[in-house]
Design an enzyme around this catalytic site. Sequence first.
Site, PDB file in Angstrom:
ATOM      1  CB  SER A 161     -55.224  -0.487  74.035  1.00  0.00           C
ATOM      2  OG  SER A 161     -54.147  -1.603  74.854  1.00  0.00           O
TER       3      SER A 161
ATOM      4  CG  ASP B 122     -52.583   0.077  77.144  1.00  0.00           C
ATOM      5  OD1 ASP B 122     -53.493   0.800  77.017  1.00  0.00           O
ATOM      6  OD2 ASP B 122     -52.256  -1.147  76.624  1.00  0.00           O
TER       7      ASP B 122
END
Length: 302
Positions: free
Chosen positions: A46, A175
């Site tokens: 991320s 993500d």
Amino acid sequence: MESLTVNIPDVALVIEGGGMRASYTAGAIVTLLERGLHFGKVYGISAGSSHAVNYVSRDMERTKASFVDLVNDPQFGGVASMLSGKGYFNGPYLYEGVAEQLAGTDEVFAFDWDTFRANPADVHIEGFDWDTGETVAWTKADMPTMRAMMLRVRASSTMPIFMPPTVIDGRTYMDGGMGDSWGVLLDAARRDGFERFFIVRSQKRGYRKKPLGSVSQALFRAAFRQHPLVAQRSIERWRFYNDILDEVERLEAEGSAMVFYPEEMPVSNKETRYDRLRAAYDRGYAQAQREADSWVSWLGVS
């Protein structure tokens, strides 16, 4: 400027994400670079994937600016950007857009592609395929161009609801924190043979996620009704993430991990106010400066 350079091939650098909380952890990454502590492989998920590539490009200014100064760009994002369909964080612009526009310039946001490619250190980042539920890992071998790299960093950083999905080679990603690492790439580093880990966390020591409430669960299911795996992973993540944190603390207790924990976390993952992000960076940097000698000692370098 670095006063020395120490190559560290036997310890994995593992960087947690956390959206704009990376403004605080940027201070730790900059301190590692200032000390010339060069890990041979860097694992970022991320927002931690941005730290990973900036670290391998040895760019202290960009490490800080990516999560502080960039919010001053009118195209950064916000509510109007989200309503227009670009996302609360305007991913295509913030990642490959900025890097390509500034390529070859001396601007602080220009990415040093040549240093990144020449550095023998490798990176490992991950994304989540929202159709199949597969966790996909990428290393430098999957990044022959700056655009290929930035697309993968964006994919790993594509926050559900707040950013549109990222498409790479016909596959759609969200993500990486929803993947099998659950937000901390400890198991990936272990699979690569590492037994010692320098871990940069973006939450305070002892933090644990709580289950999403019924309203939040309903929101995720409605938002991703055509891609239910995204909702499912978002709802389930808290339990698996907490298990990983238990393991990080166990490794730390036995001496196999050195962990940077923010003493405080003054911003949320969606913070966009420059003054707050700058203050978070300053606090993170000051903390890292105080702790750096203990890092060097644990690493066994001088």
